[in-house]
Design an enzyme around this catalytic site. Structure first.
Site, PDB file in Angstrom:
ATOM      1  N   ARG A  12       2.445  32.375  14.415  1.00  0.00           N
ATOM      2  CA  ARG A  12       3.210  31.818  13.302  1.00  0.00           C
ATOM      3  C   ARG A  12       2.825  30.355  13.130  1.00  0.00           C
ATOM      4  O   ARG A  12       2.531  29.657  14.115  1.00  0.00           O
ATOM      5  CB  ARG A  12       4.720  31.911  13.556  1.00  0.00           C
ATOM      6  N   HIS A  67      -2.897  35.475   6.304  1.00  0.00           N
ATOM      7  CA  HIS A  67      -1.887  36.293   6.992  1.00  0.00           C
ATOM      8  C   HIS A  67      -2.248  37.785   6.922  1.00  0.00           C
ATOM      9  O   HIS A  67      -1.481  38.611   6.418  1.00  0.00           O
ATOM     10  CB  HIS A  67      -0.486  36.046   6.399  1.00  0.00           C
TER      11      HIS A  67
HETATM   12  P1  NDP Z   1       6.824  40.206  21.487  1.00  0.00           P
HETATM   13  O1  NDP Z   1       8.246  39.839  21.316  1.00  0.00           O
HETATM   14  O2  NDP Z   1       6.493  41.555  22.015  1.00  0.00           O
HETATM   15  O3  NDP Z   1       6.083  39.126  22.395  1.00  0.00           O
HETATM   16  C1  NDP Z   1       6.361  37.780  22.316  1.00  0.00           C
HETATM   17  C2  NDP Z   1       5.767  37.081  23.514  1.00  0.00           C
HETATM   18  O4  NDP Z   1       6.036  35.680  23.408  1.00  0.00           O
HETATM   19  C3  NDP Z   1       6.405  37.537  24.835  1.00  0.00           C
HETATM   20  O5  NDP Z   1       5.440  37.576  25.855  1.00  0.00           O
HETATM   21  C4  NDP Z   1       7.421  36.439  25.114  1.00  0.00           C
HETATM   22  O6  NDP Z   1       7.747  36.260  26.488  1.00  0.00           O
HETATM   23  C5  NDP Z   1       6.662  35.241  24.609  1.00  0.00           C
HETATM   24  N1  NDP Z   1       7.579  34.118  24.349  1.00  0.00           N
HETATM   25  C6  NDP Z   1       8.614  34.050  23.483  1.00  0.00           C
HETATM   26  N2  NDP Z   1       9.237  32.856  23.566  1.00  0.00           N
HETATM   27  C7  NDP Z   1       8.577  32.164  24.515  1.00  0.00           C
HETATM   28  C8  NDP Z   1       8.761  30.883  25.089  1.00  0.00           C
HETATM   29  N3  NDP Z   1       9.741  30.050  24.695  1.00  0.00           N
HETATM   30  N4  NDP Z   1       7.924  30.492  26.063  1.00  0.00           N
HETATM   31  C9  NDP Z   1       6.946  31.311  26.505  1.00  0.00           C
HETATM   32  N5  NDP Z   1       6.708  32.557  26.008  1.00  0.00           N
HETATM   33  C10 NDP Z   1       7.533  32.967  25.027  1.00  0.00           C
HETATM   34  O7  NDP Z   1       6.156  40.007  20.051  1.00  0.00           O
HETATM   35  P2  NDP Z   1       4.839  40.702  19.462  1.00  0.00           P
HETATM   36  O8  NDP Z   1       3.779  40.617  20.485  1.00  0.00           O
HETATM   37  O9  NDP Z   1       5.149  42.019  18.885  1.00  0.00           O
HETATM   38  O10 NDP Z   1       4.513  39.711  18.232  1.00  0.00           O
HETATM   39  C11 NDP Z   1       4.251  38.356  18.453  1.00  0.00           C
HETATM   40  C12 NDP Z   1       4.229  37.597  17.139  1.00  0.00           C
HETATM   41  O11 NDP Z   1       3.052  37.901  16.398  1.00  0.00           O
HETATM   42  C13 NDP Z   1       5.345  37.950  16.155  1.00  0.00           C
HETATM   43  O12 NDP Z   1       6.560  37.315  16.500  1.00  0.00           O
HETATM   44  C14 NDP Z   1       4.779  37.445  14.845  1.00  0.00           C
HETATM   45  O13 NDP Z   1       5.164  36.087  14.682  1.00  0.00           O
HETATM   46  C15 NDP Z   1       3.278  37.536  15.046  1.00  0.00           C
HETATM   47  N6  NDP Z   1       2.658  38.558  14.176  1.00  0.00           N
HETATM   48  C16 NDP Z   1       1.698  38.146  13.271  1.00  0.00           C
HETATM   49  C17 NDP Z   1       1.067  39.062  12.476  1.00  0.00           C
HETATM   50  C18 NDP Z   1      -0.021  38.631  11.563  1.00  0.00           C
HETATM   51  O14 NDP Z   1      -0.509  39.434  10.765  1.00  0.00           O
HETATM   52  N7  NDP Z   1      -0.453  37.392  11.616  1.00  0.00           N
HETATM   53  C19 NDP Z   1       1.397  40.483  12.530  1.00  0.00           C
HETATM   54  C20 NDP Z   1       2.396  40.811  13.517  1.00  0.00           C
HETATM   55  C21 NDP Z   1       3.000  39.863  14.304  1.00  0.00           C
HETATM   56  P3  NDP Z   1       8.486  37.427  27.312  1.00  0.00           P
HETATM   57  O15 NDP Z   1       7.430  38.499  27.494  1.00  0.00           O
HETATM   58  O16 NDP Z   1       8.871  36.775  28.571  1.00  0.00           O
HETATM   59  O17 NDP Z   1       9.637  37.883  26.464  1.00  0.00           O
HETATM   60  C1  OXD Z   2       4.706  40.622  11.148  1.00  0.00           C
HETATM   61  C2  OXD Z   2       3.708  40.019  10.315  1.00  0.00           C
HETATM   62  O1  OXD Z   2       5.501  39.888  11.717  1.00  0.00           O
HETATM   63  O2  OXD Z   2       3.105  40.725   9.482  1.00  0.00           O
HETATM   64  O3  OXD Z   2       4.720  41.859  11.286  1.00  0.00           O
HETATM   65  O4  OXD Z   2       3.424  38.823  10.406  1.00  0.00           O
END
Ligand code: NDP
Ligand code: OXD
Length: 310
Positions: free
Chosen positions: A225, A273
């Protein structure tokens, strides 16, 4: 009894979902009437995208859950009108799409492909790239998407470290966690991939101070993001060569305004995106399964922790 599911995503998405979702409901054995317009007090489930016009959930008095089609939920976690449980999308299509996009951009920087693709003087430049085992990669955020990418890159031979909020262990990935693990995670990777959610804790995670902890000449790849990065600090780090290149898919304002310096910067690649798109064909099964589970009194899959913000 037939359940009512309101489809509340952008209208141009309806054609993709209107046949696929009913098929998945049938396969899951749930009777669901899916529509774009249902009286709010009769809606059981909302199949939702955060860019929908629907932002006030107050009239949905019998709502059982909001099933978000996106993985990211930052636009909805703070919505106080939503009292029903909220799930986010975790599915094969998002995961595979992200793995392919991240792998492609990682290999571009690892192999130094630009020098050959953009070579107007036709210079003969036989520089041998290191093997993947000699290239260190860090994935910040090793959840559903980050871990899939970390494992794919490790499978290609890269020396991969990951960083998460809670501690993890993995036989192939060096895992760091929490505030105390961040500097080690940043120091590890010559290529740093951001797959964190946007929360108050992750805002400006990459700033002047943390960018300086990365190896000189690192590459940043951000499909997470926009607010994860302090834009001005990144531009300054690109200008000094601390960061060699940033490949950015997500931004604080989208579409990225035409006047934003990222567009013109020679060391920045902007993609709109598109790293991973939710695909009706792969996510419908997850939506249907969640309705089936909730109706059977089983726990919902991929429930959002609204206090943590993801
Ligand atoms: P998850 O919730 O499965 O994973 C998030 C990860 O971030 C986890 O490992 C979590 O830790 C870690 N995390 C969260 N907060 C912190 C923190 N404060 N400090 C350290 N680590 C942290 O999400 P997804 O993998 O499914 O998706 C990740 C992101 O990808 C989405 O939130 C979205 O913003 C982005 N995205 C972008 C897309 C695009 O097309 N560009 C498409 C889809 C998603 P923990 O494992 O300990 O909970
Ligand atoms: C999502 C994205 O969060 O598309 O799924 O960014």
């Amino acid at each position: 009894m037939t359940l009512n599911a309101l489809f509340a995503a952008r209208l141009d998405r309806w054609d993709h979902y209107k046949d696929v979702l009913p098929k998945a409901f049938k396969a899951a054995g749930v009777e669901v009437h899916l529509a774009l317009d249902i009286a709010p007090e009769e809606v059981d489930y909302i199949i939702y995208a955060p860019n929908s016009e629907l932002q006030d959930f107050t009239p949905f008095t019998r709502l059982k859950a909001v099933l978000n089609l996106w993985a990211g939920v930052e636009k909805i976690t703070g919505n106080t009108t939503l009292k029903a449980p909220l799930t986010r999308m975790v599915d094969f299509g998002l995961q595979q799409g992200m793995v392919e996009w991240v792998t492609g951009h990682t290999l571009r920087h690892h192999l130094g492909m630009d020098a050959h693709i953009i070579n107007p003087t036709h210079a003969w430049q036989p520089a041998t790239p290191p093997l993947s085992r000699d290239r260190r990669v860090t994935v910040l955020g090793i959840g559903e998407l980050g871990m899939a990418c970390a494992e794919a890159l490790s499978g290609l031979g890269f020396d991969v470290a990951g960083w998460s909020r809670t501690p993890k262990t993995h036989d192939k990935i060096t895992c760091f966690s929490g505030t105390s693990g961040l500097s080690d995670a940043l120091a590890h990777g010559q290529i740093c991939i951001l797959l964190l959610p946007s929360t108050p804790e992750t805002e400006n995670l990459l700033n002047a101070e943390t960018l300086a902890l990365m190896p000189k000449g690192s590459f940043i790849i951000n499909p997470g993001r926009g607010p994860l990065i302090d834009d001005d600090a990144l531009l300054a780090a690109l200008d000094t060569g601390q960061i060699a290149h940033a490949t950015l898919d997500v931004f604080r304002v989208e579409p990225l305004p035409v006047a934003h310096p990222f567009w013109a910067h020679p060391q920045v690649t902007v993609t709109p995106h598109i790293a991973a798109e939710t695909r009706a064909e792969t996510c419908a099964e997850v939506v249907a399964e969640n309705i089936r589970r909730n109706e059977a009194g089983e726990p919902l899959l991929h429930l959002v922790d609204r206090a943590a913000g993801y």
